[in-house]
Design an enzyme around this catalytic site. Sequence first.
Site, mmCIF file in Angstrom:
data_model
loop_
_atom_site.group_PDB
_atom_site.id
_atom_site.type_symbol
_atom_site.label_atom_id
_atom_site.label_comp_id
_atom_site.label_asym_id
_atom_site.label_seq_id
_atom_site.Cartn_x
_atom_site.Cartn_y
_atom_site.Cartn_z
ATOM 1 N N GLU A 1 -1.334 -1.396 -6.102
ATOM 2 C CA GLU A 1 -2.489 -0.725 -6.690
ATOM 3 C C GLU A 1 -2.069 0.046 -7.937
ATOM 4 O OE1 GLU A 1 -5.813 0.741 -3.657
ATOM 5 O OE2 GLU A 1 -3.820 1.394 -3.049
ATOM 6 N N ASP B 1 -3.439 1.272 7.101
ATOM 7 C CA ASP B 1 -2.523 0.982 5.999
ATOM 8 C C ASP B 1 -2.173 -0.503 5.927
ATOM 9 O OD1 ASP B 1 -2.478 3.694 5.346
ATOM 10 O OD2 ASP B 1 -0.848 4.096 6.747
ATOM 11 N N ASP C 1 0.862 -1.179 0.000
ATOM 12 C CA ASP C 1 0.000 0.000 0.000
ATOM 13 C C ASP C 1 0.896 1.225 0.000
ATOM 14 O OD1 ASP C 1 -2.468 1.526 0.270
ATOM 15 O OD2 ASP C 1 -1.812 1.925 2.320
#
Length: 383
Positions: A276, A356, A192
């Site tokens: 991502e 997170d 992340d």
Amino acid sequence: MQLRYNFRLSPTPGQRAALARAFGCARTVFNDGLRARQQAHAAGLPHLSDGELSQRVITQAKKTPERAWLGEVSAVVLQQALADLNTAYRNFFASLSGKRKGPSIAPPRFRSRKDNRQAIRFTRNARFSITAGGKLRLPKIGDVTVTWSRRLPSEPSSVTVVKDAAGRYFASFVVDVAAEPLPQTAAEVGIDLGLTHFAVLSDGRKIENPRFLRRTERRLRKAQQALSRTVKGSNNSKKATYTLARAHARVADARRDFAHKLSTRIIRENQAVVVEDLCVKGLARTRLATSVHDAGWSAFVNMLEYKAARYGRTLVKIDRWFPSSKLCSACGALAGSMPLNVRSWACPCEASHDRDVNAAQNILAAGRAERLNACGGTVRPAA
């Protein structure tokens, strides 16, 4: 696969003058070719072919008094400048027709001697070579000293000599690199990316954000103020410009070094890496633009991508709209609105989450599901 290997050059004053001539000749040929095509388009004439353009702006131009000095540099440098122009036009037309994905490409523009980056390219036809003493031999320039930080894995197919805004010279070699699969490992990781921490891993590790630009803002601001106080075009202005450019170059070098070391470590430790697919361009239009650019997420993900391909690892990119932060990694329940100032939260299933770390774990789970779907498997909810 092809990779670039960059090394610092230390040309002598005479070699710098020869490189400056080569930069100028390549720039002139590029601009002459662009002007010829623009004039042909304005007159309603057919698009000039690559061969006809080369004949006009290189072969015939050398025979004229105005362009006779083009013969002072390697012909390959001039041909490669036209190749860059042709590539720029092909990309522009492909963008117009929709064949090229991504943002629209603008038409080629004229190059200037004031551009921050000057570059020339030598291919194998130019017969550049690396001498027994480790110097780079360039036609009509000479043997240039190279600071070798590592060995080239194979014979280079081309070399691009670059002068950056800070006045530094680099040689960028294009080499063919064979795959070097690392030993298999069972470890997998979800990442992340953020601003508070540069990266939070699904195993709970948090990588601090170095904030290279933020840490040097005061020095950069003083260098910019010193430049603004000089008279434009004066020697002091040129010195202040190089001082500011060198300060920015140090920031960029430190950021690149950090990304290389971190990406290499992650690739070596894990068989699969999930990230991502962030819309960095969109985030860079917000009030967090400076911090987003300072983080350098795109460069880091690109490094993960090519290193994974080289070392036999798997990189998975999940959709940017996947609700990784609001999804409970224990039961799969989706929470409601979650502002950025909420750094930890509790799910009704009594699971407590670090925002997170929970996001990284969900990213890893989504990546595993995507890999199973791609392999034709079925994904079952956790019991």
